[in-house]
Design a protein around this motif. Structure first.
Motif, mmCIF file in Angstrom:
data_model
loop_
_atom_site.group_PDB
_atom_site.id
_atom_site.type_symbol
_atom_site.label_atom_id
_atom_site.label_comp_id
_atom_site.label_asym_id
_atom_site.label_seq_id
_atom_site.Cartn_x
_atom_site.Cartn_y
_atom_site.Cartn_z
ATOM 1 N N VAL A 75 0.827 -1.214 0.000
ATOM 2 C CA VAL A 75 0.000 0.000 0.000
ATOM 3 C C VAL A 75 0.860 1.263 0.000
ATOM 4 C CG1 VAL A 75 -1.676 1.324 1.366
ATOM 5 C CG2 VAL A 75 -1.953 -1.145 1.110
ATOM 6 N N ILE A 76 2.054 1.184 0.622
ATOM 7 C CA ILE A 76 2.875 2.383 0.841
ATOM 8 C C ILE A 76 4.104 2.465 -0.059
ATOM 9 C CG2 ILE A 76 4.231 3.658 2.549
ATOM 10 C CD1 ILE A 76 2.522 2.271 4.688
ATOM 11 N N LEU A 77 4.903 1.395 -0.079
ATOM 12 C CA LEU A 77 6.242 1.477 -0.658
ATOM 13 C C LEU A 77 6.295 1.704 -2.168
ATOM 14 C CD1 LEU A 77 8.334 -1.049 1.454
ATOM 15 C CD2 LEU A 77 8.056 1.398 1.709
ATOM 16 N N PRO A 78 5.479 1.049 -3.002
ATOM 17 C CA PRO A 78 5.569 1.331 -4.447
ATOM 18 C C PRO A 78 5.352 2.809 -4.780
ATOM 19 C CG PRO A 78 4.328 -0.674 -4.087
ATOM 20 C CD PRO A 78 4.541 -0.068 -2.740
ATOM 21 N N ALA B 169 -7.310 8.869 0.105
ATOM 22 C CA ALA B 169 -8.268 8.252 1.035
ATOM 23 C C ALA B 169 -8.169 6.724 0.987
ATOM 24 C CB ALA B 169 -9.685 8.699 0.697
ATOM 25 N N ILE B 170 -8.020 6.173 -0.225
ATOM 26 C CA ILE B 170 -7.908 4.717 -0.378
ATOM 27 C C ILE B 170 -6.632 4.208 0.272
ATOM 28 C CG2 ILE B 170 -7.582 2.862 -2.064
ATOM 29 C CD1 ILE B 170 -9.433 4.440 -3.954
ATOM 30 N N GLN B 171 -5.519 4.936 0.052
ATOM 31 C CA GLN B 171 -4.243 4.539 0.658
ATOM 32 C C GLN B 171 -4.332 4.546 2.182
ATOM 33 O OE1 GLN B 171 -0.707 7.154 0.666
ATOM 34 N NE2 GLN B 171 0.381 5.506 -0.370
ATOM 35 N N MET B 172 -4.932 5.609 2.752
ATOM 36 C CA MET B 172 -5.078 5.680 4.200
ATOM 37 C C MET B 172 -5.939 4.547 4.726
ATOM 38 S SD MET B 172 -6.605 8.740 6.612
ATOM 39 C CE MET B 172 -5.383 9.938 6.092
ATOM 40 N N PHE B 173 -7.027 4.248 4.033
ATOM 41 C CA PHE B 173 -7.936 3.195 4.479
ATOM 42 C C PHE B 173 -7.236 1.839 4.549
ATOM 43 C CE2 PHE B 173 -10.760 -0.303 3.174
ATOM 44 C CZ PHE B 173 -11.599 -0.342 4.274
ATOM 45 N N SER C 169 -10.681 1.080 10.520
ATOM 46 C CA SER C 169 -10.055 1.905 9.488
ATOM 47 C C SER C 169 -11.094 2.744 8.752
ATOM 48 C CB SER C 169 -9.304 1.017 8.497
ATOM 49 O OG SER C 169 -8.803 1.784 7.427
ATOM 50 N N MET C 170 -12.256 2.163 8.499
ATOM 51 C CA MET C 170 -13.323 2.905 7.820
ATOM 52 C C MET C 170 -13.771 4.101 8.659
ATOM 53 S SD MET C 170 -16.932 1.413 6.347
ATOM 54 C CE MET C 170 -16.055 0.230 5.323
ATOM 55 N N ILE D 147 -2.657 9.723 8.964
ATOM 56 C CA ILE D 147 -3.744 10.500 9.559
ATOM 57 C C ILE D 147 -3.307 11.907 9.953
ATOM 58 C CG2 ILE D 147 -5.287 10.675 11.554
ATOM 59 C CD1 ILE D 147 -5.625 7.702 11.506
ATOM 60 N N SER D 148 -2.278 12.008 10.786
ATOM 61 C CA SER D 148 -1.886 13.310 11.347
ATOM 62 C C SER D 148 -1.521 14.350 10.290
ATOM 63 C CB SER D 148 -0.723 13.137 12.330
ATOM 64 O OG SER D 148 -1.145 12.411 13.447
ATOM 65 N N PRO D 149 -0.632 14.047 9.328
ATOM 66 C CA PRO D 149 -0.282 15.078 8.347
ATOM 67 C C PRO D 149 -1.435 15.471 7.441
ATOM 68 C CG PRO D 149 0.777 12.989 7.808
ATOM 69 C CD PRO D 149 0.187 12.832 9.158
ATOM 70 N N VAL D 150 -2.389 14.567 7.219
ATOM 71 C CA VAL D 150 -3.527 14.904 6.353
ATOM 72 C C VAL D 150 -4.559 15.731 7.101
ATOM 73 C CG1 VAL D 150 -5.455 13.972 4.991
ATOM 74 C CG2 VAL D 150 -3.206 12.887 4.864
ATOM 75 N N ILE D 151 -4.891 15.320 8.328
ATOM 76 C CA ILE D 151 -5.947 16.019 9.063
ATOM 77 C C ILE D 151 -5.532 17.444 9.423
ATOM 78 C CG2 ILE D 151 -5.340 15.427 11.456
ATOM 79 C CD1 ILE D 151 -8.332 14.698 11.854
ATOM 80 N N HIS D 152 -4.231 17.715 9.500
ATOM 81 C CA HIS D 152 -3.764 19.065 9.798
ATOM 82 C C HIS D 152 -3.917 20.016 8.610
ATOM 83 C CE1 HIS D 152 -1.986 17.293 13.436
ATOM 84 N NE2 HIS D 152 -2.024 18.524 13.898
#
Length: 338
Positions: A82-85, A104-108, A162-163, A187-192
């Motif tokens: 989900v993250i590294l590629p 949003a999909i990546q975070m979920f 997660s949802m 979560i933190s960097p996006v919600i800010h």
């Protein structure tokens, strides 16, 4: 090369895409970081695929301990995918953009597999408790129906929690700033970046974090109190050593995973530090999945023997095939010459 900090801020009424600024302050090291993270990603994939394959093929490993280990390996493979590629692609890209929906999909999925891993580590702690403290009742406590139910519960809980977390972030309005100071949509960097008051959303997310991290960790700690108490009553030194060895690798993964995750998610939002967060997040998004096959599995004697057995079987099989081809080839030449 233009610094990411010098890029013009997009004056948008509604954000449609984000810029991932993770490692952007290390412009001269982009290729070095790409090579390092690519090698680690390949090792993670090969290690976890090897573990899952060996557990599936070797019947002696068809026990609850290795069943949960296999499920954890699959979960961590998906977790890193989900993250590294995307992170590797960004290290080679000029514009490190990700669409609002993709973020949003990546975070979920990141949260889903991360929560699943936390809960699985808790279940694996219970498995060790049942095996060491109640060996006679172990086949009943950890029967295959119970194992499948526990694994399915961990997965379903991960997706549901997660949802909730992802929804609480992305129902907020986003305007003006679209620069995420991280290498993925955490979560933190996006919600800010959200406009308006985020206090209630952050409080609910914090409570969910406590439930996911603290409750399983307390459960693991209590399990190990009983485990250590039982092991100390074992009369033989060799018996104590064997019992401790079955728990050492699990404890290593638990300490690294829960320690780093707690540092990032169990803090007031005012104490967020993007630089430190990136460094700590690298630990539990890359190092912990690397620990699973290298520490938890490949140093395990049963898994090592199973890998050697499979490798020997492959060599014998190839040798038999070559012998058949050689004899057929020899017979064919004999017919031609005659």
């Amino acid at each position: 090369m233009v610094s990411w900090e010098e890029l013009p801020l997009k004056n948008l009424t509604t954000v449609t895409e984000f810029l991932l600024l993770g490692f952007s302050n290390l412009q001269d090291l982009q290729l070095v970081l790409f090579a390092i993270f690519l090698c680690l990603y390949i090792i993670i994939l090969c290690g976890n695929i090897t573990i899952v394959t060996v557990i599936l093929l070797e019947h002696s490993l068809h026990i609850p301990m290795y069943f949960f280990l296999g499920v954890l390996s699959v979960s961590e493979t998906c977790y890193t995918f989900v993250i590294l590629p995307k992170m590797l692609l960004n290290l080679l890209s000029v514009l490190r953009t990700i669409s609002f929906t993709s973020c949003a999909i990546q975070m979920f999925f990141f949260l889903s597999f991360a929560i699943n891993n936390c809960l699985l580590l808790g279940v694996m702690g219970y498995d060790r408790y049942a095996a060491i403290c109640h060996p006679l009742r172990y086949p009943i406590l950890m029967n295959w129906r119970a194992c499948r139910l526990l694994a399915a519960t961990c997965g379903l809980s991960g997706f549901l929690i997660s949802m909730v977390g992802t929804t609480l972030v992305f129902i907020l309005p986003f305007c003006n700033s679209n620069k995420i100071r991280h290498y993925f949509c955490d979560i933190s960097p996006v919600i800010h970046l959200a406009c308006g008051n985020t206090y209630i959303n952050e409080m609910i997310i914090f409570i969910c974090g406590v439930l996911v991290l603290v409750v399983p960790l307390i459960f693991i700690c209590f399990s190990y109190v009983f485990i250590v108490s039982t092991i100390l009553r074992i009369p033989s030194t060799e018996g104590k050593r064997k019992a401790f060895s079955t728990c050492a690798s699990h404890l290593t993964v638990v300490i690294v995973h829960y320690g780093c995750a707690s540092f990032v998610y169990l803090r007031p939002s005012s104490k967020v530090s993007s630089g430190k967060d990136q460094l700590v997040t690298v630990t539990y998004t890359i190092v912990t999945p690397l620990l699973n096959p290298m520490v938890y599995s490949l140093r395990n004697r049963d898994v090592q023997m199973a890998i050697r057995k499979e490798a020997t079987s492959e060599v014998i099989f190839e040798h038999e095939i070559l012998e058949i081809l050689y004899h057929n080839h020899e017979e064919a030449w004999h017919k031609i010459l005659v």
